[in-house]
Design an enzyme around this catalytic site. Structure first.
Site: not given
Length: 344
Positions: A123-125, A152, A154, A156, A181, A209, A279
Site C-alpha cells: 500500500t502507499d500508506e 496498519y 507500519a 505493511k 486507494n 474527518y 490521529p
C-alpha cells in the site's frame, strides 16, 4: 499455471480472481481466506462454480493450512491482510499478527515450494505523506523512505521489508506493489466510498474527518487487477526484487468524494457531517507510476467519474449483497452506523 490467491474472498482479491479467470480461463486458482468480517463467499459466486477455481478456508498465520493450499502452485498473489487504518488504531496487535507473521509464514512456504513468482500486495500508506526527501509535496517514488503513520501502515512496511529480505537472502522471486486507494464493486462498507454510498442511500450523515481536505489517489479495482496480472507475467529479470507503485493519478479530497456521491444519488449536501480528525491522519497519498508504465507498459483505463458512477450503480443494483453484508457487520462497523444514525 496454478496460482494461490490469499485473501481472495475480499474486495480486491475477489475482483482480481474474476479478472484473472476472464483473461486466463484455463489457469487453476486456489483461494485461501480466513473469512473474517471482510471476507465474503458471495464475492466469488460465479468463480467458485468453475472446476478450476477452488476455495480453502484458512489462516495465513497457520503453517499447516498454508502448506495445504500452496502445494502444486507456481505463483502466489498475496492480498490477505488487515487493512483498515481506524481499526489498526483501536487494535494494532491484530495487524501485526496477520500482516507481519502471516506474510512470514507464506514466504517460508514459497521458499520451500520453489514458487516462481510471489506478488506481495502492499500500500502507499507505507510512505506516509507524499513528500520528497526535502519535504516538498509530490507523488511518492518507490525509492522514497517509508514513513508509516498508523499501525496498519507500519505493519505493511514491515511486511514489505520481510518480503524483500526473502528475495535478497533466499532468492524467493518477490514483486512488491504499492497501490493507492481502491474503489469499485463489492467493497466492504467500512471504507470511505462504499460507506458514503450506503449512508447517502439511507439518508444518513456522511462523516468527514477534520476539514475534509485530506487527499488520496483513487484507482478503480479493475485497473489494479490489470496491473497485478501484468506483473504476474512480466519477465522476471525486470520485476523480481522490485517495488512498483500502482495508481491512477486521480487525486481527490474526502469532501470532494462526499459531494460527488451525494450528487449522484440526488441527496442534499446537508448530509455532510464534519467529525474530529483521526490521529496520524496522512494529508496526502499519491504515487508516481512512471516505473510500472515504463517497465511493463501498464496504464490505468478507468477515469474516476466513470468508475464512481459504475460503483454507485452496482450498490443500487445489489441490495441482496448489502443485506447479507449488513447481517455480518461486526461490532466496529455496527457502532459506526449506530452513531451516525443517532447524529441524524
Amino acid at each position: 499455471m496454478r496460482i494461490l490467491v490469499t485473501g481472495g474472498a475480499g474486495f480486491i482479491g475477489s475482483n482480481f480472481v474474476s479478472f484473472l479467470l476472464q483473461h486466463y480461463p484455463t489457469y487453476e486458482v486456489v483461494i485461501l481466506d480466513k473469512l473474517t468480517y471482510a471476507g465474503n463467499l458471495l464475492n466469488l459466486t460465479e468463480e467458485l462454480e468453475r472446476s478450476n477455481c477452488t476455495f480453502q478456508e484458512g489462516d495465513i498465520c497457520n503453517p499447516l493450512q498454508v502448506e495445504r493450499a500452496i502445494r502444486g502452485c507456481q505463483a502466489v498473489v498475496h492480498f490477505a491482510a488487515e487493512t483498515h487504518v481506524d481499526r489498526s488504531i483501536v487494535a494494532p496487535e491484530v495487524f501485526i499478527k496477520t500482516n507481519v507473521e502471516g506474510t512470514y509464514v507464506l514466504l517460508e512456504a514459497a521458499r520451500k515450494h520453489h514458487i516462481q513468482r510471489f506478488i506481495h500486495i502492499s500500500t502507499d500508506e507505507v510512505y506516509g505523506n507524499a513528500l520528497s526527501p526535502e519535504g516538498i509535496s509530490r507523488p511518492s517514488l518507490e525509492t522514497d523512505p517509508q514513513r508509516p503513520m498508523s499501525p496498519y501502515a507500519a505493519s505493511k512496511a514491515a511486511a514489505d521489508s520481510l518480503a524483500y529480505s526473502y528475495w535478497t537472502t533466499y532468492g524467493v522471486p518477490v514483486v512488491i506493489t504499492r497501490c493507492g486507494n481502491n474503489y469499485g464493486p463489492r467493497q466492504y462498507p467500512e471504507k470511505q466510498l462504499p460507506h458514503f454510498i450506503l449512508c447517502a442511500q439511507e439518508k444518513r450523515p456522511l462523516p468527514i474527518y477534520g476539514t475534509g481536505q485530506n487527499v488520496r489517489d483513487w484507482i478503480h479495482v479493475y485497473d489494479h487487477a490489470a496491473a497485478i496480472l501484468t506483473l504476474l507475467h512480466e519477465d522476471g529479470k525486470l520485476v523480481h526484487g522490485e517495488v512498483f507503485n500502482v495508481g491512477a493519478g486521480e487525486e481527490r479530497t474526502i469532501l470532494e468524494n462526499a459531494c460527488t456521491v451525494l450528487d449522484l444519488l440526488r441527496r442534499p449536501r446537508s448530509l455532510i457531517q464534519f467529525v474530529p480528525d483521526r490521529p496520524g491522519h496522512v494529508r496526502r497519498h499519491a504515487v508516481d507510476t512512471t516505473k510500472i508504465r515504463r517497465v511493463c507498459g501498464w496504464q490505468p483505463r478507468v477515469r474516476f467519474r466513470e468508475g464512481i458512477e459504475q460503483t454507485v450503480r452496482w450498490y443500487q443494483e445489489h441490495p441482496e449483497w448489502i443485506a447479507a453484508t449488513r447481517a455480518r457487520y461486526d461490532d466496529f462497523v455496527r457502532r459506526v452506523f449506530e452513531l451516525e444514525a443517532e447524529a441524524a
